[in-house]
Design an enzyme around this catalytic site. Structure first.
Site, PDB file in Angstrom:
ATOM      1  N   CYS A 133     -41.205  71.709  29.509  1.00 12.76           N
ATOM      2  CA  CYS A 133     -41.448  73.265  29.481  1.00 12.76           C
ATOM      3  C   CYS A 133     -41.066  73.872  30.455  1.00 12.76           C
ATOM      4  O   CYS A 133     -40.235  73.515  31.379  1.00 12.76           O
ATOM      5  CB  CYS A 133     -43.130  73.201  28.909  1.00 12.76           C
ATOM      6  N   ASP A 147     -46.970  79.228  24.434  1.00 13.71           N
ATOM      7  CA  ASP A 147     -47.519  78.899  25.825  1.00 13.71           C
ATOM      8  C   ASP A 147     -48.471  79.399  26.226  1.00 13.71           C
ATOM      9  O   ASP A 147     -49.092  80.576  26.274  1.00 13.71           O
ATOM     10  CB  ASP A 147     -46.334  79.670  26.687  1.00 13.71           C
ATOM     11  N   CYS A 182     -48.865  72.838  31.722  1.00 14.18           N
ATOM     12  CA  CYS A 182     -49.681  73.323  30.591  1.00 14.18           C
ATOM     13  C   CYS A 182     -49.263  72.300  29.263  1.00 14.18           C
ATOM     14  O   CYS A 182     -49.878  71.231  29.055  1.00 14.18           O
ATOM     15  CB  CYS A 182     -49.731  74.873  29.952  1.00 14.18           C
ATOM     16  N   ARG A 183     -48.149  72.741  28.576  1.00 13.52           N
ATOM     17  CA  ARG A 183     -47.697  71.918  27.427  1.00 13.52           C
ATOM     18  C   ARG A 183     -47.012  70.635  27.605  1.00 13.52           C
ATOM     19  O   ARG A 183     -47.284  69.646  26.989  1.00 13.52           O
ATOM     20  CB  ARG A 183     -46.624  72.783  26.523  1.00 13.52           C
ATOM     21  N   SER A 184     -46.031  70.394  28.580  1.00 15.10           N
ATOM     22  CA  SER A 184     -45.443  69.318  28.583  1.00 15.10           C
ATOM     23  C   SER A 184     -46.051  68.197  29.104  1.00 15.10           C
ATOM     24  O   SER A 184     -46.066  66.993  28.866  1.00 15.10           O
ATOM     25  CB  SER A 184     -43.942  69.163  29.356  1.00 15.10           C
ATOM     26  N   ASN A 240     -44.254  73.040  33.579  1.00 16.92           N
ATOM     27  CA  ASN A 240     -44.757  71.323  33.605  1.00 16.92           C
ATOM     28  C   ASN A 240     -46.334  71.464  34.338  1.00 16.92           C
ATOM     29  O   ASN A 240     -46.668  70.486  34.903  1.00 16.92           O
ATOM     30  CB  ASN A 240     -43.837  70.746  34.667  1.00 16.92           C
TER      31      ASN A 240
HETATM   32  P1  4NP Z   1     -46.057  75.460  30.637  1.00 18.08           P
HETATM   33  O1  4NP Z   1     -46.947  77.165  30.925  1.00 18.08           O
HETATM   34  O2  4NP Z   1     -44.519  76.054  30.798  1.00 18.08           O
HETATM   35  O3  4NP Z   1     -46.826  75.274  29.393  1.00 18.08           O
HETATM   36  O4  4NP Z   1     -46.531  74.696  31.727  1.00 18.08           O
HETATM   37  C1  4NP Z   1     -46.511  77.760  31.921  1.00 18.08           C
HETATM   38  C2  4NP Z   1     -47.007  77.638  33.357  1.00 18.08           C
HETATM   39  C3  4NP Z   1     -46.836  78.445  34.380  1.00 18.08           C
HETATM   40  C4  4NP Z   1     -46.027  79.470  34.325  1.00 18.08           C
HETATM   41  C5  4NP Z   1     -45.370  79.600  33.090  1.00 18.08           C
HETATM   42  C6  4NP Z   1     -45.734  79.084  31.967  1.00 18.08           C
HETATM   43  N1  4NP Z   1     -45.706  80.294  35.285  1.00 18.08           N
HETATM   44  O5  4NP Z   1     -44.944  81.366  34.995  1.00 18.08           O
HETATM   45  O6  4NP Z   1     -46.037  80.042  36.388  1.00 18.08           O
END
Ligand code: 4NP
Length: 156
Positions: A8, A125, A13-15, A11
């Protein structure tokens, strides 16, 4: 060993949620000696961090273990070292394909490509939506189907 990498953006939340859920499914099916699971982010912002509080809370609620999961950034060599590289959304897959260029890599797909009857092709997200429950449901379904796909394709 068949190697599966969930990808994702951050790294956190989702993955990592997909990694923990898929690892539990692999274990339940007694395939832990055949399938290795990891996750990574295309972005660098959260390197070394444990999963987001929302991800930890929902994994705790379903008694899914996530110890030892810390954010890392994808490296180009992951594209050759993993057999299945599964992005959470279209942007992730576009980034992976751009990183790969013309080189032959592991099998790259979006998680929800394995759930063709859903009208969603991207796992939203939750870092921005705050909806970790929706993500859990989509990721769980996607992981079930992905495991079926891999078992069939690999004959395990
Ligand atoms: P993820 O979510 O891709 O599901 O881990 C996010 C976590 C942090 C950020 C973006 C998406 N960020 O911009 O910091």
């Amino acid at each position: 060993m068949i190697r599966v990498l969930f990808v994702c953006l951050g790294n956190i939340c989702r993955s990592p949620m997909a990694e923990a859920i898929f690892r539990q499914m692999v274990k339940k099916n007694k395939l832990q000696d055949k399938i290795f699971v990891d996750s990574a982010g295309t972005g660098h912002w959260h390197i070394g961090e444990k999963p987001h509080k929302g991800t930890r809370e929902i994994l705790d609620a379903y008694h899914i273990d996530y110890h030892g999961i810390y954010a890392r950034q994808i490296d180009k060599k992951d594209l050759f070292q993993f057999d299945y590289i599964i992005g959470m959304d279209t942007n992730n897959v576009e980034d992976l394909r751009r990183m790969a260029g013309a080189a032959q890599t592991g099998y790259i797909a979006r998680l929800l490509d394995f759930v063709p009857e859903t009208d969603q092709s991207d796992v939203p997200d939750p870092y921005f939506t705050g909806n970790f429950t929706e993500v859990y449901e989509l990721v769980s379904e996607g992981c079930e189907r992905l495991l079926q796909f891999i078992r069939q394709r690999e004959g395990i």
